[in-house]
Design an enzyme around this catalytic site. Structure first.
Site: not given
Ligand code: FPP
Length: 241
Positions: A19, A24, A32, A64, A67, A193, A206
């Protein structure tokens, strides 16, 4: 089951909720998706760190079932990123001994992505050094619902006697049926969470909730958390002798 005798041993299976990509990127004034790309780069480093840390199974939450509520631009960008990631990383994953599996419901994913996923699973199916599981369109409740449906179908068809259903039965129908339960679940970015991740499987895991945003999650931070795990007493509801 692990016991007090295992204190000091590292986690065999680590699951990560990656997350913080969006924050970032936003803190750098970038879109994003820039954060998701940076996050994808981190995945390789963390997979590569596993053998030295004794981590045999790594499961990562990439997308998810919830998402889909994000903007169309972000969802499409993420799907494109997954397709490119698989195409680009396939050879290296194979050569590095990584066995890749995907969990989650494939029905809503596009055909091109699903065939890349199938091909990568097949390409790496003989590897054993690290088992990387990527959760894509995954939700714990959705997984349990799909598993229950199949279990009910077996009951209806006379293949399963309801009297035989116990705690060992449902896991055989879960997407994770060939994996051990996670020992350690890590979530980055300061949120405490579990967001519908591995609900059944993490009953005795854990947890580590850390402030670092996923694109900043380095192999050194990973090693530190794996080291912390070795100091914990896992009692599974029992007592220390
Ligand atoms: C959550 O950060 C991240 C995601 C919903 C996507 C996860 C994907 C990756 C790490 C990149 C690709 C993975 C693979 C396996 C190629 P967020 O966008 O919810 O961050 P925020 O909470 O700061 O908005």
């Amino acid at each position: 089951m692990t016991s007090e005798a295992d204190k000091g041993a590292g986690p065999r299976h680590v699951a990560i909720i990656m997350d913080g990509n969006g924050r970032w990127a936003q803190s750098r004034g970038r879109p994003r998706l820039f954060g998701h790309h940076a996050g994808a780069k981190r995945v390789r480093q963390i997979v590569e760190a596993c053998p030295d840390l004794g981590v045999k199974y790594l499961t990562i939450f990439a997308f998810s079932t919830e998402n889909w509520k994000r903007t169309q631009v972000e969802v499409a960008g993420l799907m494109g990123l997954f397709r490119r990631y698989i195409s680009k990383e396939a050879r290296a994953l194979k050569d590095e001994g990584v066995r890749v599996r995907f969990i989650g419901d494939r029905v809503r994913l596009d055909d091109k992505l699903v065939s890349l996923m199938d091909e990568l699973e097949l390409l790496t199916c003989e590897n054993e050094k690290v088992h990387l599981t990527i959760a894509l369109n995954y939700g714990g409740r959705d997984e349990v619902s799909r598993a229950t449906k199949r279990l009910a179908q077996d009951v209806a068809a006379g293949r399963l006697d309801p009297a035989d259903v116990d705690e060992e039965t449902l896991p055989r129908y879960l997407d994770t049926c060939v994996l051990p339960d996670p020992d350690l679940v890590i979530r980055t970015s300061g949120e405490a969470r579990i967001s519908n991740f591995l609900l059944w499987q993490s009953a005795y895991a854990e947890y580590e909730f850390i402030d670092t945003l996923w694109p900043d999650f380095s192999p050194e931070i990973f090693a530190g958390l794996v080291g912390n795990y070795g100091k914990r007493d896992r009692r599974f509801g029992g007592v220390v002798a």
